[in-house]
Design an enzyme around this catalytic site. Sequence first.
Site, short mmCIF file in Angstrom:
data_model
loop_
_atom_site.label_atom_id
_atom_site.label_comp_id
_atom_site.label_asym_id
_atom_site.label_seq_id
_atom_site.Cartn_x
_atom_site.Cartn_y
_atom_site.Cartn_z
N ASP A 142 13.66 72.79 68.11
CA ASP A 142 12.36 72.20 68.42
C ASP A 142 12.61 70.69 68.59
O ASP A 142 13.67 70.18 68.22
CB ASP A 142 11.34 72.47 67.30
CG ASP A 142 9.90 72.23 67.78
OD1 ASP A 142 9.72 71.57 68.83
OD2 ASP A 142 8.96 72.68 67.10
C1 BGC Z 1 6.51 71.68 69.39
C2 BGC Z 1 7.12 72.75 70.24
C3 BGC Z 1 7.15 72.32 71.67
C4 BGC Z 1 7.92 71.02 71.77
C5 BGC Z 1 8.02 70.48 73.18
C6 BGC Z 1 7.16 70.34 69.62
O1 BGC Z 1 6.44 69.33 68.99
O2 BGC Z 1 6.59 72.04 68.03
O3 BGC Z 1 6.40 73.94 70.11
O4 BGC Z 1 7.71 73.31 72.46
O5 BGC Z 1 7.26 70.03 70.98
O6 BGC Z 1 6.83 69.97 73.63
#
Ligand code: BGC
Length: 982
Positions: A366
């Site tokens: 993530d």
């Molecule tokens: C989120 C993810 C997301 C990523 C990219 C993160 O803050 O937890 O679910 O895919 O950002 O935007």
Amino acid sequence: MPESYELSRTSTSDVPLRPSLEAAYRTSTDSSSSSVADPDILKSRKQRYTDDASEPLTSVSHSEKARPLRRGWRRWFIPSRMCCFMVLLFTAAVALLLSAGGIWVYKEAVPEDGQSPPWYPTPRGGTLQKWSESYSKAADLVRQMSLVEKVNITTGTAWRMGMCVGNTGPVPRLGFPSLCLQDGPLGLRFVDNATAWPAGITVGATWNKELMYQRGKMQGQEARMKGVNVILGPSMGPLGRLPAGGRNWEGFGADPHLQGIAAAKTIQGIQDEGVMATAKHWVANEQEHFRQSWEWGTPNAISSNIDDRTLHEIYALPFAESVRAGVVSVMCSYNMVNNSYACGNSKLLNGVLKDELGFQGFVQSDWLAQRSGVASALAGLDMSMPGDGLRWEDGKSLWGGELTKAVLNSSLPVERINDMATRIVAAWYQTGQDDERKWPKEEDGGGPNFSSWTKEKVGLLRPGSDDKTTGVVNKFINAQGEGADSHGVLARKIAAEGIVLVKNEENILPLSRNGSKATRSERKMRLAIFGEDAYANPKGPNACPDRGCNKGTLAVGWGSGAVEFPYLITPAQALHEAFDDHTVEIADFNTNDPGLGKHPERAADQDLCMVFINADAGEGFIAADGIRGDRNDLYSQKGGDKLVQDVAANCGKVGGNGTAPTIVVLHAVGPVILERWIDYPGVKAVLLAHLPGEESGNALADVIFGDVNPSGRLPYTVAKREEDYGPDSKILYYPNGVVPQQNFTEGLYIDYRYFDKHDISPRYEFGYGLSYTSFKLSSMIVNSGFPSSRPELPAERPQGLEPPTFDVRVPDPKDSVWPAGFRRLKKYVYPYIDAASDIKTGKYPYPPGYSIQQPLSPAGGGEGGNPDLYSTVATVQASLTNLGTRDGSCVVQLYVSYPPNVTDSLGNAVDFPVRQLRAFGKYAVAAGADRQSNRRVKVSLELTRRDLSFWDVGRQNWVLPKGVFEVRLGFSSRDLPLLNTI
Ligand code: BGC
């Protein structure tokens, strides 16, 4: 083409960039925390708190860091700043004291090396037949790659260093492209002309497998048209352990089976269109507060402390289904699990995901969830996203050149980097992205044709860097389909099926368009619509970045799981269109405070009142209306409950003719307590319309007027009181240590499992929902394929294929040095090293247990686990009859109760939930006494070995216990008229 762009994009003209609001959010939340963040602190904490004791691969020298600090120090001694300085000093002292307390708490609470057992080395991909062709092609390609090329595809180029939220480095020499990774679970974030689909929770509420698949397929189609290689969805964690969890709505409901099936269908749909899907967030990422280091002030993320059985039977289960469905990417989460970061947790990545569940694709972090360099690679992380290091946009990647160094100095085995690269390339082949007819090369017009960072046609190509190169970044391609093929048609169908009718007294619904049902006289029927939630946000549906505010009708939650609405049909708009204005007169009260105290006639003078209320939440990097991600409570927001009370108490009171009916519509991210008004006599009908997406109003009208017979069922329990969900169901709003600890002590008992165990009556149980017709189930038969002496354990784990082999010699460092004359962009992440002489070999502090080769799991051997776990052991059949006069669809639900007195291999009694959902099907049944033969359909549901097994911690395998299972068939978790045994 300048040399520095070899691994990136081409350019055209210079045009100023419209500032990205999203980026502003990222920067504002992160800059506040980064003022206190110190990677060195993180380094030492990391060593202490995880099982993987290695250092992050940051290359900043201490002298480099000290310089700007000294300049700043002098500035603070200007007298006018002295007082601010003192305040800061005081604050720092208090913070220090507090954290000292925290460290004390932490030391007391957490063992040095975390609590997650080590599992090394990472299983190599390429062991399963279904992937063999992709692996053989991938190995051919990776064998030709240099070390920097391999590293380039494993590391993102950093935040805003490409058009997508994640962009990997390409290998142009071999025709391997930069991959575009884009959110998310309900559609394409930051993208124009794409569908704003109903959210996951709405899809879960349909219980319709075909719609789950179709939505995934259309999402995949849209992604391909926009040049997105990897969709960052579906989301199946959070699962909904905490009903107020901010991101529960991105997933499909608080039951692992429902969540798993919906995720699997979505993945199949996305990948059938040739787009890579991502199962996220692995794992136990159940709340927003403290999900991430520093975002909430604590130096470390929260630790979800979970036992092995609960992990397997609840939280890992949807991921197992996803792997079984062939998902090619998994995103590890921000949080720690058992005090080891999920993206550096070898047990979870190497052990459970890659060995036991047989995951052949790649694990991506993530965004900034990676908290270490070598350690995370050893633990099984394959791709660093977005490539930045410990902080946003600081250009200090934990991988990139640092990963190259780690291979060259032998800290990271060459075998591991080969496997990392091969997993990514194999995933690309597995989804057919090497087909240039579908995925043209960038020079032929391929690649992303939109920008996440500007809505203008021309914009910066790498807005995160100092590079001012611009180009056409938005081509405004319409991906939503047109006319009869418009994706809005499907979105509307899903949104309508995702509405759960929970109350319909006196069959007040469906309404007639000419209002005849509620009219009291010859005059026009008077209808009033109350509540902001029925109307448009005056500033437009996209007014708040990432939908981070609750204004106007609620059709999606907020955060990275939200998208730009191409349009949004509001309920008021659809109702105005639908009602016949010759016979119906509508009064609009676009407010949650219509002043009924002073003006009761606004409700009293009506024949029918409709009230719209809502409850919103989202991802923790946005705070809106006092809600920082997770909800503060489970009630409707913005005065919704009072609005319903006032309207229902006053509606139709004029002239002493009694109370006119009130219909309540609730748009919400999850369960909402309705007790403050649900029993009001005036409240005749209640519709839980979830988060319907762009077709909100139309879908609602379809149900309200009976064009669609409601068939949604609750994907969670609606309690009478918040406490009814149990003491462990609360968000941890305040840190209980430097590493906030959250113990999943309730084990398997979340949502209906908890209510059933403690015999608590919910308001509306899991699986509940009404229809405009009624159904009967009869003639249940269970055909069990079991021999009487059924084996407790699944068959032997099948022998896997030999993974591809590579040259594992450490390459010559000279080949990884920056090419001569290379123009480096500021903060852009590259795979190169400064000088061959920088490579010094030494003793690397491998994590405890690193040298012990773990045995393969007997529960593994196929995608999703041992293939025998998925053999059908029983088929359950029944007849389903429509008893009413309307056609309708019915969700038939199958729940299993395990035999009593089961003991595990350690001799412990095994406790089981009273019943657990193990299968379901949605059946359309025509009505009408004159169509006897159509009124009945055959229900047929299958149970697999795993459906009847439990995770035996001692044996580390799924065990099918001896004894008699009860199988119940019915309409909800508490309405199960048919019973049989196996
Ligand atoms: C989120 C993810 C997301 C990523 C990219 C993160 O803050 O937890 O679910 O895919 O950002 O935007």
